[in-house]
Design an enzyme around this catalytic site. Sequence first.
Site, short mmCIF file in Angstrom:
data_model
loop_
_atom_site.label_atom_id
_atom_site.label_comp_id
_atom_site.label_asym_id
_atom_site.label_seq_id
_atom_site.Cartn_x
_atom_site.Cartn_y
_atom_site.Cartn_z
N GLY A 216 45.41 28.93 45.28
CA GLY A 216 46.19 28.06 44.41
C GLY A 216 47.66 28.00 44.70
CB THR A 217 49.96 29.86 46.88
OG1 THR A 217 49.10 30.00 48.02
CG2 THR A 217 49.83 31.11 46.01
CD GLU A 436 45.02 43.02 19.90
OE1 GLU A 436 45.99 43.05 20.68
OE2 GLU A 436 43.84 43.12 20.29
#
Length: 622
Positions: A216-217, A436
């Site tokens: 994807g670069t 969380e």
Amino acid sequence: MPLNQNDNQKPVKPAYSGGKPNPFALFFFLVMAGFFIFYFLRNDTQTVQEAAYSDFLQYLERDEITRVKIFDNNMIEGERRTQGGETIRFKTAIPYMDPELLPELRARNIIITGAMAESLPWRILIQTLPWLIGLGLIFLMFRNMQGTGSRAFQFGKSKAKRYHDDGKKITFADVAGQTDAKYELQEVVSFLKNPQKFTKMGARIPKGVLLVGMPGTGKTLMAKAVAGEAGVNFFHMSGSDFVEMFVGVGASRVRDLFEQGRRSAPCIVFIDELDAVGRTRGAGYGGGHDEREQTLNQLLVEMDGFDGTSGLIILAATNRPDVLDPALLRPGRFDRQVLVDRPDLKGREEILKIHSKGVKLAPAVELEAVARVTSGFSGADLANIVNEAALLAVRAGRRLVEQADFNEAIEKTVAGLQKKTRVLKPEERKLTAYHEAGHALVAAFTPNADPVQKISIIPRGFALGYTLQMPVEDHFTITRTELLGKIGILLGGRIAEEMVSGEYSTGAANDLTKATDIARKMITDYGMSDRFRNVALTSRGAGVAGGERQEPMFQREYAESTQQYVDEEIARVVETQYVKTKEFLEQYRDTLDRVATALLEKETLDEKEFKAIIAQQPIAVC
């Protein structure tokens, strides 16, 4: 492959691509179809039943037989009429000499004829003639189609797609965030535009350039930009297109690809996903006769066989350079490797601007803020975020894309799709809130940790909640203290669960996996253990684009006694951070309760709300 001058960066279709059918082939196809239909219908209408001789005598006694034909090989064919008036054809064989048969037939006034038996070869020819004619017509049809440009039977021909521009070409201006890579490739463009400039100095341009980078670069886009800048032909082919199940097809396609390139020089031949065909030889199941290895051998020969001044440049792309055969990477073949890395802050902002040109943005949208919180994202990731933001705006009925749409798109990419229909039990919801809150509280006061952007107990993807941490700036190295801090942050959720419920849950499974993996890498890869300081015990993570592996791999290169030490050291590192993090959360239990209570009330806390809660009490750095 023929070139259509009006194509705009689109592959040219073959000359015969399903348009107007060839008259010759169509004529023979219709003749063949009609012949077979007639032949089989004729056989269906003239069906002859086989009957035993005893049945034949019964037909004769019942006066059902109307006509017979007697052959000289003791065969009888005839017609009989049933009591219902139906006429049926039959045949039977006379098993013995019956002198009373012929007088009996005459007495019953049955029509009698005779015939010679057909010879066996002639009968075989009659039966096989329709199939021979059909196969011949099929052969003529496909042969004629092949002459008009069909790809039938041309397995050895290259599948390379040829691109050309008509004023809308891709250039370096369309590629953002890759300044260093464009600088390296500018030399290739200069050679294709003005080769005499280099040959006069005695310089030789690299025969092949390997583009290396994470998926994807923009490696393929960069190759097209080189062709667009130089204004030359561009052939594109994937590494997997070379290899087929037929032996020798891949090598033939390699030869054909280079022949096309030489005829179209100056040009660029681009092979995408080179690792599909260029893996190290000797690893296949077929040994030296493996089809992929034969294809690779032909590629090596072709790259050695053309002149560097011919105007033919080979570009290839891969995200697995560690698996490529060393012969491909030696000087004279792929002379130069260009890293197409993930963009930095400035590059991400430029990429976002390019992909948002056709998107209606609200005036308050700050692409710089989006670029700042997307550290480590590739160009494809950023393009997807822009598209997701636009889809979210349309779904909400807005005419402009707002900053909140980009924030939601980033969360969707990082944490997954929001599960609004998943309803948690009160106990699970409380446990998730404390989980969380434990992550966020430890992260907020861990040195050099990425700041907490958002905390939520709304399920996303496979998680019941998430704590979103995004880096403010790009990081290229990480220290031992920072790695230990990451382990502490991951353990904060489980510790908070234990403090509120007195037992553990499966909700921390992914956190434990990540914490253990960090500890293992510290000992085996980074040389951060007391006993094996400055020693890498495995080849894990070596030589891979971007410093990350695309698939799990653990190659042990040490003794069994060392393995025991590694296991004990991993447990010790994790346990040490567990104790420290637990002491911190127990000391500031009130703050943990306030964060968890706020999560239960609002379900989501942004950065400002979270900071306002923890600012009510001074907290020492953990």
